[in-house]
Design a protein around this motif. Structure first.
Motif, short mmCIF file in Angstrom:
data_model
loop_
_atom_site.label_atom_id
_atom_site.label_comp_id
_atom_site.label_asym_id
_atom_site.label_seq_id
_atom_site.Cartn_x
_atom_site.Cartn_y
_atom_site.Cartn_z
N GLY A 81 30.04 30.75 -12.18
CA GLY A 81 31.21 30.15 -12.81
C GLY A 81 32.47 30.27 -11.99
O GLY A 81 33.58 30.37 -12.54
N VAL A 82 32.35 30.22 -10.66
CA VAL A 82 33.52 30.32 -9.78
C VAL A 82 33.52 29.15 -8.80
O VAL A 82 32.49 28.53 -8.55
CB VAL A 82 33.53 31.65 -9.00
CG1 VAL A 82 33.66 32.83 -9.95
CG2 VAL A 82 32.27 31.80 -8.15
N GLY A 83 34.70 28.88 -8.25
CA GLY A 83 34.81 27.83 -7.24
C GLY A 83 34.79 26.43 -7.81
O GLY A 83 34.86 26.22 -9.02
N PRO A 84 34.70 25.42 -6.93
CA PRO A 84 34.79 24.03 -7.36
C PRO A 84 33.51 23.54 -8.02
O PRO A 84 32.46 24.18 -7.96
CB PRO A 84 35.04 23.29 -6.03
CG PRO A 84 34.32 24.13 -5.03
CD PRO A 84 34.53 25.56 -5.47
N TYR A 85 33.62 22.38 -8.62
CA TYR A 85 32.47 21.67 -9.18
C TYR A 85 31.92 20.70 -8.13
O TYR A 85 32.63 20.30 -7.21
CB TYR A 85 32.88 20.87 -10.41
CG TYR A 85 33.17 21.71 -11.64
CD1 TYR A 85 32.24 21.85 -12.65
CD2 TYR A 85 34.40 22.36 -11.78
CE1 TYR A 85 32.50 22.61 -13.79
CE2 TYR A 85 34.67 23.14 -12.90
CZ TYR A 85 33.72 23.25 -13.89
OH TYR A 85 33.99 24.02 -15.00
N LEU A 86 30.67 20.34 -8.29
CA LEU A 86 30.06 19.23 -7.56
C LEU A 86 29.77 18.16 -8.58
O LEU A 86 29.05 18.40 -9.56
CB LEU A 86 28.77 19.68 -6.87
CG LEU A 86 27.93 18.59 -6.20
CD1 LEU A 86 28.70 17.89 -5.09
CD2 LEU A 86 26.62 19.17 -5.68
N GLU A 87 30.35 16.97 -8.39
CA GLU A 87 30.27 15.91 -9.40
C GLU A 87 29.70 14.63 -8.81
O GLU A 87 30.03 14.26 -7.68
CB GLU A 87 31.67 15.64 -9.98
CG GLU A 87 32.27 16.86 -10.66
CD GLU A 87 33.66 16.64 -11.20
OE1 GLU A 87 34.15 17.53 -11.92
OE2 GLU A 87 34.27 15.59 -10.89
N PHE A 88 28.87 13.97 -9.59
CA PHE A 88 28.29 12.68 -9.21
C PHE A 88 28.77 11.65 -10.23
O PHE A 88 28.52 11.78 -11.42
CB PHE A 88 26.77 12.77 -9.21
CG PHE A 88 26.23 13.76 -8.20
CD1 PHE A 88 25.99 13.38 -6.89
CD2 PHE A 88 26.00 15.08 -8.56
CE1 PHE A 88 25.52 14.29 -5.96
CE2 PHE A 88 25.54 16.00 -7.63
CZ PHE A 88 25.30 15.61 -6.33
N LEU A 89 29.47 10.63 -9.74
CA LEU A 89 30.07 9.63 -10.61
C LEU A 89 29.43 8.26 -10.40
O LEU A 89 29.25 7.83 -9.25
CB LEU A 89 31.57 9.51 -10.34
CG LEU A 89 32.43 10.76 -10.56
CD1 LEU A 89 33.90 10.41 -10.36
CD2 LEU A 89 32.22 11.34 -11.95
N ARG A 90 29.09 7.60 -11.51
CA ARG A 90 28.59 6.23 -11.40
C ARG A 90 29.71 5.35 -10.85
O ARG A 90 30.81 5.29 -11.39
CB ARG A 90 28.14 5.70 -12.76
CG ARG A 90 27.56 4.29 -12.70
CD ARG A 90 27.20 3.77 -14.07
NE ARG A 90 26.11 4.52 -14.65
CZ ARG A 90 24.82 4.31 -14.38
NH1 ARG A 90 24.47 3.36 -13.52
NH2 ARG A 90 23.89 5.01 -14.99
#
Length: 245
Positions: free
Chosen positions: A173-182
């Motif tokens: 629960g630390v650091g940035p997110y990795l996100e996949f966007l349509r």
């Protein structure tokens, strides 16, 4: 067996200058441990950093194509005033406004000194503790299918998976997110920005690469020759590398 994202790899004609830009933008430091410019938190290299996902800027002769990168960074802010101040500071460092068809949105889209797009987000509660990088964002056609591959590839935890987006974050629960966007459109040029992954302690790179191929990854030949990393693409064609510890 799993992998963790440890750095975002950015190709640049002038890696030193682009590295300096991102160090100033994030309040981090730029290092030259080898033939590339690494940007990470101050205090010296701690790779992989327990919290941050660093930036590795690699010199290439080709300039960025005019099409939008399919991987970019979202920067976090803590207040409307912080967002305004950060945008002004980035403009002073050489960032320029970028129009990627975003319309009227509460975040600001900019490009770094070589045209790599990124966003300065309005304050969002979910990003309050990520550090300066809120998320590494990847455009894709099918977030659910893409998430299935990356869920198997990474030791990160899925937080949201829908038809429009999928997000992952460190299990701690630390650091940035990795996100996949349509995102409309398809990949048409080699990626200027990609993720570098690292095996967990005790895991073997070749075994991890074999596991990724079984999940649907494809080998990628960029003319890299005999190097201590392996270049692959995910099922949608996004490039990434698996590094040696």
């Amino acid at each position: 067996m799993a992998l963790r994202p440890v750095q975002v790899n950015i190709k640049a004609v002038d890696d030193r200058a682009v590295g300096r830009f991102w160090a100033e933008a994030l309040g981090w430091s730029a290092y030259r441990p080898g033939g590339t410019t690494y940007v990470g938190p101050a205090g010296g290299l701690d790779w992989p950093d327990p919290v941050a996902v660093g930036i590795n800027v690699v010199a290439v002769p080709e300039r960025k194509a005019t099409v939008k990168n399919r991987v970019h960074l979202d920067l976090a802010t803590t207040s409307p005033a912080h967002q305004r101040e950060l945008v002004a500071r980035l403009r002073a460092f050489g960032a320029t406004p970028a129009d990627v068809g975003q319309g009227d949105v509460p975040w600001t889209v900019l490009a770094d000194i070589e045209g790599n797009e990124f966003c300065v987000l309005e304050p969002r509660e979910m990003y309050r503790d990520t550090g300066p990088v809120a998320a590494v964002v990847v455009d894709c056609a099918d977030p659910r299918a893409t998430a299935r591959f990356w869920d198997g590839a990474l030791d990160w935890t899925p937080h949201e998976v829908t038809g429009d987006q999928a997000s992952f974050r460190s299990a701690d629960g630390v650091g940035p997110y990795l996100e996949f966007l349509r995102t409309p459109g398809v990949k048409t040029v080699p990626g200027r920005v990609h993720l570098d992954l690292l095996p967990c302690p005790g895991d073997d790179r070749e075994a991890e690469v074999a596991r990724l191929r079984a999940l649907g990854a494809t080998d990628l030949d960029l003319g890299q020759g005999d190097v201590p990393w392996t270049c692959l693409t995910d099922p949608e064609g996004h490039e990434f590398c698996v590094l040696s510890r």
